[in-house]
Design an enzyme around this catalytic site. Structure first.
Site, mmCIF file in Angstrom:
data_model
loop_
_atom_site.group_PDB
_atom_site.id
_atom_site.type_symbol
_atom_site.label_atom_id
_atom_site.label_comp_id
_atom_site.label_asym_id
_atom_site.label_seq_id
_atom_site.Cartn_x
_atom_site.Cartn_y
_atom_site.Cartn_z
ATOM 1 N N GLY A 15 3.072 -4.438 9.023
ATOM 2 C CA GLY A 15 3.015 -2.980 9.128
ATOM 3 C C GLY A 15 1.799 -2.334 8.508
ATOM 4 O O GLY A 15 1.875 -1.233 7.964
ATOM 5 N N GLN A 37 0.837 -1.202 0.000
ATOM 6 C CA GLN A 37 0.000 0.000 0.000
ATOM 7 C C GLN A 37 0.873 1.253 0.000
ATOM 8 O O GLN A 37 0.380 2.358 -0.124
ATOM 9 C CB GLN A 37 -0.905 -0.011 1.244
ATOM 10 C CG GLN A 37 -1.868 -1.178 1.289
ATOM 11 C CD GLN A 37 -2.485 -1.356 2.665
ATOM 12 O OE1 GLN A 37 -3.494 -0.733 2.996
ATOM 13 N NE2 GLN A 37 -1.854 -2.171 3.488
ATOM 14 N N HIS A 55 -1.509 1.449 -4.232
ATOM 15 C CA HIS A 55 -1.973 2.835 -4.087
ATOM 16 C C HIS A 55 -1.136 3.816 -4.907
ATOM 17 O O HIS A 55 -1.125 5.025 -4.631
ATOM 18 C CB HIS A 55 -1.975 3.231 -2.605
ATOM 19 C CG HIS A 55 -2.942 2.426 -1.792
ATOM 20 N ND1 HIS A 55 -2.887 2.355 -0.419
ATOM 21 C CD2 HIS A 55 -3.979 1.640 -2.153
ATOM 22 C CE1 HIS A 55 -3.858 1.561 0.017
ATOM 23 N NE2 HIS A 55 -4.526 1.110 -1.004
ATOM 24 N N CYS A 81 -1.943 13.256 -15.842
ATOM 25 C CA CYS A 81 -2.818 14.395 -16.104
ATOM 26 C C CYS A 81 -4.181 14.103 -15.491
ATOM 27 O O CYS A 81 -4.627 12.958 -15.478
ATOM 28 C CB CYS A 81 -2.963 14.623 -17.610
ATOM 29 S SG CYS A 81 -4.089 15.975 -17.998
ATOM 30 N N CYS A 132 -1.739 19.414 -22.389
ATOM 31 C CA CYS A 132 -3.127 19.592 -22.827
ATOM 32 C C CYS A 132 -3.775 20.774 -22.098
ATOM 33 O O CYS A 132 -4.919 21.119 -22.368
ATOM 34 C CB CYS A 132 -3.931 18.313 -22.593
ATOM 35 S SG CYS A 132 -4.339 18.026 -20.855
HETATM 36 N N1 APR Z 1 6.916 -2.464 12.142
HETATM 37 C C1 APR Z 1 5.728 -3.095 11.892
HETATM 38 N N2 APR Z 1 4.505 -2.477 12.017
HETATM 39 C C2 APR Z 1 4.502 -1.193 12.442
HETATM 40 C C3 APR Z 1 5.695 -0.496 12.765
HETATM 41 C C4 APR Z 1 6.938 -1.188 12.583
HETATM 42 N N3 APR Z 1 8.094 -0.583 12.838
HETATM 43 N N4 APR Z 1 5.355 0.768 13.169
HETATM 44 C C5 APR Z 1 3.993 0.847 13.110
HETATM 45 N N5 APR Z 1 3.482 -0.332 12.680
HETATM 46 C C6 APR Z 1 2.077 -0.676 12.425
HETATM 47 C C7 APR Z 1 1.056 0.091 13.270
HETATM 48 O O1 APR Z 1 0.806 -0.577 14.487
HETATM 49 C C8 APR Z 1 -0.170 0.086 12.358
HETATM 50 O O2 APR Z 1 -0.979 -1.063 12.582
HETATM 51 O O3 APR Z 1 1.809 -0.300 11.093
HETATM 52 C C9 APR Z 1 0.424 -0.012 10.947
HETATM 53 C C10 APR Z 1 0.296 1.258 10.104
HETATM 54 O O4 APR Z 1 -1.070 1.442 9.866
HETATM 55 P P1 APR Z 1 -1.586 2.741 9.078
HETATM 56 O O5 APR Z 1 -0.933 3.942 9.611
HETATM 57 O O6 APR Z 1 -3.086 2.668 9.098
HETATM 58 O O7 APR Z 1 -1.022 2.540 7.600
HETATM 59 P P2 APR Z 1 -1.562 1.581 6.440
HETATM 60 O O8 APR Z 1 -2.235 0.361 6.976
HETATM 61 O O9 APR Z 1 -0.454 1.386 5.499
HETATM 62 O O10 APR Z 1 -2.673 2.526 5.751
HETATM 63 C C11 APR Z 1 -3.339 2.077 4.616
HETATM 64 O O11 APR Z 1 -4.353 4.231 4.304
HETATM 65 O O12 APR Z 1 -4.034 6.457 4.489
HETATM 66 C C12 APR Z 1 -4.179 5.449 3.589
HETATM 67 O O13 APR Z 1 -3.360 5.272 1.367
HETATM 68 C C13 APR Z 1 -2.952 5.300 2.707
HETATM 69 O O14 APR Z 1 -1.794 3.272 2.034
HETATM 70 C C14 APR Z 1 -2.378 3.938 3.119
HETATM 71 C C15 APR Z 1 -3.599 3.216 3.653
#
Ligand code: APR
Length: 240
Positions: free
Chosen positions: A182, A97, A115, A123, A145
């Protein structure tokens, strides 16, 4: 850490990673919903929707320029590097993502960017697409354009690129092991990818310091960080 399913891991032939902002947190890139997450400090509806872009394209471009600078200054960490190294021992596909390109920078060769990418632009009207490595002098920049260019990323309320999503579903349905690293799994449709893997009887592993929406569905959950955990994960394949 992995003892209870060590054999299943060691026998895996096709490994699918679903990654989110957490895997890049140890490279200095903030997550979205974590403690110092972007959406704690910024209003997503003012920066990451098509309406916000048409309302104030300059603000959106300034924000993505700032993020791009941070990302260009960042290096892959042990988590990214371990996934790239795993390609020596098994077939690996990364469904990410993240728009930061750090998996590719670490050497991963099969990465699907669900994403989009922070280095890609398109564009807002015609089919023009390109990559940007240096900032535009004027923002918002204009396409030949005459319409405004936008970051080629997926904003809230927008569909994922159809071809990328189709390939992601196929990969998720073919893996015999899926490692979810993550990501909070709150954003759809990426958060249904583990369900496709489960339907294929794949083993599901979650690596995340915190519980997620699907923790109860996992065969194994590791409450630690990706940079600390993934090197140990691939040591199973190295036989060390
Ligand atoms: N190692 C592993 N996991 C981690 C670490 C780490 N060092 N640090 C934080 N995390 C975990 C957090 O506990 C959380 O569950 O990573 C996760 C991050 O979650 P989000 O911030 O919600 O990010 P993500 O899941 O990638 O978001 C999805 O949302 O905002 C939109 O388009 C954006 O791609 C993104 C999508």
């Amino acid at each position: 850490m992995f003892d209870i399913i060590k054999d299943q891991i060691g026998n895996a032939k096709k490994i699918i990673f679903v990654t989110g902002a957490g895997i890049s947190q140890e490279s200095g890139i903030p997550t979205f919903r974590g403690k110092d997450g972007l959406w704690r400090n910024y209003d997503a509806m003012k920066l990451a929707t098509i309406d916000a872009f048409y309302e104030n394209p300059k603000l959106v471009w300034e924000w993505y320029n700032e993020r791009r600078r941070n990302i260009f200054a960042a290096q892959p960490n042990e988590g990214h590097n371990a996934i790239a190294e795993l390609e020596k021992y098994a077939k690996v596909v990364v469904l990410t993502q993240n728009i930061d390109g750090l998996h590719q920078k670490a050497g991963s060769t099969e990465v699907l960017e669900l994403h989009g990418s922070i280095i890609k632009i398109k564009c807002s009207v015609c089919n023009f697409r390109d990559e940007i490595l240096t900032e535009f002098s004027e923002i918002p920049p204009l396409c030949n354009c005459g319409n405004i260019l936008r970051p080629d990323v997926v904003w809230f309320g927008e569909s994922l690129p159809h071809d990328v999503w189709q390939k992601a579903v196929i990969s998720a349905s073919e893996g015999d092991l899926m490692v979810i690293v993550g990501t909070s799994l709150v954003v759809s449709p990426a958060n249904i990818l583990p369900i496709y893997a489960k339907q294929n009887d794949a083993v599901l592993i979650e690596i995340n310091p915190e519980k997620t929406e699907m923790s109860s569905e996992m065969d194994l959950t590791i409450r630690s960080t990706s940079a600390l955990t993934l090197p140990e994960f691939i040591s199973i394949f190295k036989g060390v």
